[in-house]
Design a protein around this motif. Structure first.
Motif, short mmCIF file in Angstrom:
data_model
loop_
_atom_site.label_atom_id
_atom_site.label_comp_id
_atom_site.label_asym_id
_atom_site.label_seq_id
_atom_site.Cartn_x
_atom_site.Cartn_y
_atom_site.Cartn_z
N PHE A 179 0.95 -1.01 -0.07
CA PHE A 179 -0.02 0.01 -0.03
C PHE A 179 0.90 1.20 0.11
O PHE A 179 0.54 2.25 -0.18
N GLN A 180 2.11 1.15 0.38
CA GLN A 180 3.04 2.34 0.44
C GLN A 180 3.89 2.40 -1.00
O GLN A 180 4.48 3.41 -1.28
N ARG B 296 -5.55 -5.99 -2.23
CA ARG B 296 -4.51 -5.11 -2.15
C ARG B 296 -3.79 -5.19 -3.63
O ARG B 296 -4.04 -5.83 -4.50
N CYS C 156 -1.89 3.73 -1.22
CA CYS C 156 -2.82 4.13 -0.16
C CYS C 156 -3.33 5.57 -0.44
O CYS C 156 -4.82 5.63 -0.31
N GLN C 157 -2.67 6.42 -0.72
CA GLN C 157 -3.15 8.02 -1.11
C GLN C 157 -3.92 8.00 -2.35
O GLN C 157 -4.99 8.74 -2.23
N TYR D 97 -9.26 2.29 -2.02
CA TYR D 97 -8.76 1.94 -0.71
C TYR D 97 -9.11 3.28 -0.09
O TYR D 97 -8.62 3.69 1.20
N CYS E 158 -7.86 4.24 3.54
CA CYS E 158 -6.51 3.70 3.76
C CYS E 158 -5.71 5.00 4.60
O CYS E 158 -4.90 4.93 5.55
N TYR F 202 -4.42 4.10 8.28
CA TYR F 202 -3.18 3.13 8.19
C TYR F 202 -2.26 4.24 8.79
O TYR F 202 -2.02 5.26 8.07
N ALA G 130 0.79 5.60 5.93
CA ALA G 130 0.05 6.03 4.59
C ALA G 130 0.89 7.09 3.94
O ALA G 130 0.68 7.24 2.88
#
Length: 236
Positions: free
Chosen positions: A124-125, A166, A196-197, A202, A216, A220, A223
């Protein structure tokens, strides 16, 4: 699997079962390519591979600067290593400058990978969208100031598309992006968003449970951090 370098223990041949497969080829100082081969039973054949000079390769003398962790991994010709921003980067800490190999170049294409090295960042990063800036150092312009650079390319918002639940490896692997023909001694990669952003799948409320935070960015703790695996630059 195989190479033609006498300094390694790898052979210069390999065997595969019949069928169509895609292989990744890489070499120090060159850009990564993928080659598709259809193998037939009992067939022996060459696998032609054309590798282009990577102007952002540290092997060729390119250097990278900025605030982050392991930034040299972005220019090491290796999709198996990942550099990152700091955990909570400011706008200035999302910009990384590559001093291209060989001085002034005319560039037309970049390749970028967001596939994380295991243990470096979460998927996610991983990078999702980016922007390229260019500077041509000559006269009083030395590419040391933000004002020396101009934006030449902004990637699609889904440059590295990902779905639910994901991001997966195929969506994050090395991709090629044509940019306007640009004369430059330095290129900057600006992070616009990580998965994520920037991933709409998400974001916001995703279920009917208010106790379960599904956005997210707000739910998170990691994030803001962004992972970038490789940046490669080409004349064509």
């Amino acid at each position: 699997m195989a190479d033609t370098d006498p300094a390694t223990d790898l052979p210069d041949t390999f065997a595969v079962v019949p069928g169509e497969r895609t292989y990744t080829a890489a070499a120090p100082g060159h850009g990564q390519v993928r080659v598709t081969l259809t193998a037939r039973p009992r067939q022996t054949r060459d696998l032609p591979v054309r590798l282009r000079d990577n102007l952002a390769s540290s092997t060729r003398g390119a250097t990278i600067s900025g605030e982050g962790v392991g930034l040299a991994k972005l220019v090491d010709d290796n999709e198996g290593t990942t550099g990152t921003t700091v955990d909570q980067p400011s706008a200035a800490q999302k910009v990384f400058t590559v001093d291209l190999a060989g001085g002034r170049q005319v560039v037309r294409r970049v390749q970028v990978s967001a596939l994380p090295e295991p243990g470096s960042v979460a998927r996610f990063q991983a990078l999702r969208q980016f922007r390229v800036w260019a500077c041509d150092a000559r006269g009083r312009v030395d590419c040391s100031r933000d004002a020396d650079f101009r934006a030449v390319y902004t990637s699609p918002a889904d440059a590295f598309p990902a779905g639910v639940p994901r991001p997966t490896a195929p969506a994050l692997k090395m991709r090629s992006f044509d940019i306007p023909q640009t004369a430059a001694t330095h290129l900057r990669l600006e992070v616009v968003a990580n998965q994520c952003q920037g991933g709409p799948l998400y974001a916001a409320e995703q279920d009917a449970d208010p106790a379960n935070v599904t956005d997210c960015v707000t739910g998170y703790s990691g994030a803001q951090k962004v992972g970038i695996t490789e940046v490669q630059v080409f004349r064509r």
